[in-house]
Design an enzyme around this catalytic site. Sequence first.
Site, PDB file in Angstrom:
ATOM      1  N   GLY A 172      34.896  25.669   1.972  1.00 29.62           N
ATOM      2  CA  GLY A 172      35.679  26.898   2.001  1.00 29.62           C
ATOM      3  C   GLY A 172      35.122  27.787   3.048  1.00 29.62           C
ATOM      4  O   GLY A 172      33.979  27.754   3.552  1.00 29.62           O
ATOM      5  N   MET A 178       0.830  -1.156   0.106  1.00 24.68           N
ATOM      6  CA  MET A 178       0.033   0.018  -0.137  1.00 24.68           C
ATOM      7  C   MET A 178       0.971   1.210  -0.018  1.00 24.68           C
ATOM      8  O   MET A 178       2.147   1.139   0.000  1.00 24.68           O
ATOM      9  CB  MET A 178      -0.959  -0.164   1.159  1.00 24.68           C
ATOM     10  CG  MET A 178      -2.120  -1.164   0.964  1.00 24.68           C
ATOM     11  SD  MET A 178      -3.096  -1.513   2.489  1.00 24.68           S
ATOM     12  CE  MET A 178      -2.050  -2.767   3.400  1.00 24.68           C
ATOM     13  N   TYR A 189       4.816  -4.861  10.939  1.00 26.10           N
ATOM     14  CA  TYR A 189       5.068  -3.806   9.959  1.00 26.10           C
ATOM     15  C   TYR A 189       6.601  -3.124  10.141  1.00 26.10           C
ATOM     16  O   TYR A 189       6.668  -2.545  11.375  1.00 26.10           O
ATOM     17  CB  TYR A 189       3.971  -2.758   9.665  1.00 26.10           C
ATOM     18  CG  TYR A 189       4.117  -1.648   9.060  1.00 26.10           C
ATOM     19  CD1 TYR A 189       4.933  -1.515   8.037  1.00 26.10           C
ATOM     20  CD2 TYR A 189       3.241  -0.399   9.203  1.00 26.10           C
ATOM     21  CE1 TYR A 189       4.891  -0.407   7.155  1.00 26.10           C
ATOM     22  CE2 TYR A 189       3.352   0.739   8.772  1.00 26.10           C
ATOM     23  CZ  TYR A 189       4.149   0.554   7.560  1.00 26.10           C
ATOM     24  OH  TYR A 189       3.990   1.881   6.833  1.00 26.10           O
TER      25      TYR A 189
END
Length: 708
Positions: free
Chosen positions: A686, A389, A546
Amino acid sequence: MYVVKRDGRTVDYDRNKILLAIRKANRVVGKDEAVEEEKIEQIIAEIEALGRHRMQVEEIQDIIEQKLMADGKFVLAKAYIIYRYTRELVRKANTTDDSIMSLIHQSNKDVMEENSNKNAYIASTQRDLIAGEVSKDLTRRVLLPEEISKAHEEGVLHFHDADYFIQPIFNCCLINIGDMLDNGTVMNGKLIESPKSFQVACTVMTQIIAAVASSQYGGQSVDVRHLGKYLRISREKYQRRYEEKFGASMSAEEISYLVDERLRDELRSGVQTIQYQINTLMTTNGQSPFVTLFLNLDKDDPYIKENAIIIEEILRQRLEGIKNEKGIYVTPAFPKLIYVLDEHNCLRGGEYDSITKLAVRCSAKRMYPDYISAKKMRENYEGNVFSCMGCRSFLTPWKDENGEYKFEGRFNQGVVSLNLPQIGILAKGDMEHFWQLLEERLALCFEALMCRHRALEGTLSDVSPVHWQYGAIARLKKGEKIDRFLHGGYSTISLGYIGLYEVTKLMTGVSHTEEGGKDFAMKLMNRLRRATDTWKETTGIGFGLYGTPAESLCYRFANIDKKRFGEIKDVTDKGYYTNSYHVDVREKIDAFSKFDFEAKFQVISSGGAISYVEIPNMRHNLEALEEMVRYIYDHIQYAEFNTKSDYCHVCGFDGEIKINEKLEWECPQCGNKDHSKMNVTRRTCGYLGENFWNVGKTKEINARVLHI
């Protein structure tokens, strides 16, 4: 001493606040019941003498009440309790003013930068975000049980998407786009019939995407193979038209050439419609649709030839990019792309290898597509290949009444995530204590997930007709309940987790990639998976484990724990936790070994998983990328590439990104100054004039520390 407030914030201890509270209680009781200043000082001294580094505010207040009652000052103790209760009511009465005003004044960065598809500076999105703050407030104070609300505030767990919890809407889904295109749908009370051409099918598909996004809060995925049928319909229409018009004067080859030319024009226009509509449409909640296009050349698809040229065109247009307001080609945020690797396109002499080579070039310049191995996915999901999904969570296999697997038209009910490192911190290396704490917190997560499930039960189909009545999920009648889609595993509900690396380090002293840590990490992952499997068996609800639930959660949990427990080497000192099972970014591991290692966890974390590797100078490393793609096909289910070189995610620039005169990192090609949308490598830069950072100081950019 530090004091942990009810909302999880840690503040400096202030003895004057205790003095003030008891004095206020003193004023409402008689002189006989009042306590003298010396006694107040004594109570404060006893609290301070405990020598605690941190105390909860409730602990301090409990001690005060106990001391007053022990001294026989019952009326005063009651007055103090009433004062405490009144203060609690004031706190609960309105807790959204600050967050809402900070949104309006554009200073609430946590909320404003949480979602990449929301432009928090425009009024329509701000209305949605303001409503979300009200929803979060009501969720915390009223809708959730107190123990769940407190666990969320303390970082024990994370109750995702509280900004939408007051409404009966779900997280993310796979749209049943094939059914909606073939059988028609209804939007805004108007019938949309099945398209008669590819161009119209593309337009209808994007309108469906926008309508779906307006009535849910997570991502959505669309399988583009359903467009192949309509490209063939367009071809047959042009073939008939040109044969009728030119059949007597032109050869079959000449007519075929005209048909091909006209079809290519429609193909380009249709795909451009998808890309531009998705990136310019705004949903009713003021955001771009969070949509993923699933690019799968299924060998059993009767329209595979048509789908091959559709996917090729999608990749070609993504490679080119979209012009921004300055006319520079940039990388659109959406749609996300997922490209499926199979036998015929895994760069081993297959028929569609040329499309995969185009996908690799697109990844090198535009960071997408991601890659799914059909070979590994079939091993993990009962022979099936399907899209995740929009939020990268995966459905579990489910069969309909005819015994057919179904994935499109299904959805995720919501997510709750577990803070694993916090358990390791509290356990202090004690394994028995660790597993006991884990069980307690898994029980809390289960209750929090059931809150999500119960909030959806009894919902009527009228709440979102495009989902429930007109085909995106189902075709229910008006007034019909959605409950049957919440049970039996049709939809999923997800347990997320953060910080497997850190918790392994805390409990074993080594990473989960090292001997001594691997066994613990695998045992922990298997316990999490067993928990979701058990919950599914006992409830009939489709629980899943998950991985990678949210990048922002890696920072939220780490910040909460750092405030509470201080700096812990290689855990809270980094400012983030590692997402799910991933290898920590600072570990020295080659890309192939990383995929091999993480693939073992993807199998366990079948409710959602992705792995990524960083490749230096990707646009100049196509051969290396192609080798990685071949490796993905054989070794890991779901993977993506990132880059170690300077890279602007907005326009795809991969030259050197420098600091401008305002001391901001700025892309020299498109002018992007958003740190979250660029990579900048470690290097010495720099001197740029007065007030510049001194050498040795650091600046956090995109989760990397740059030594400047």
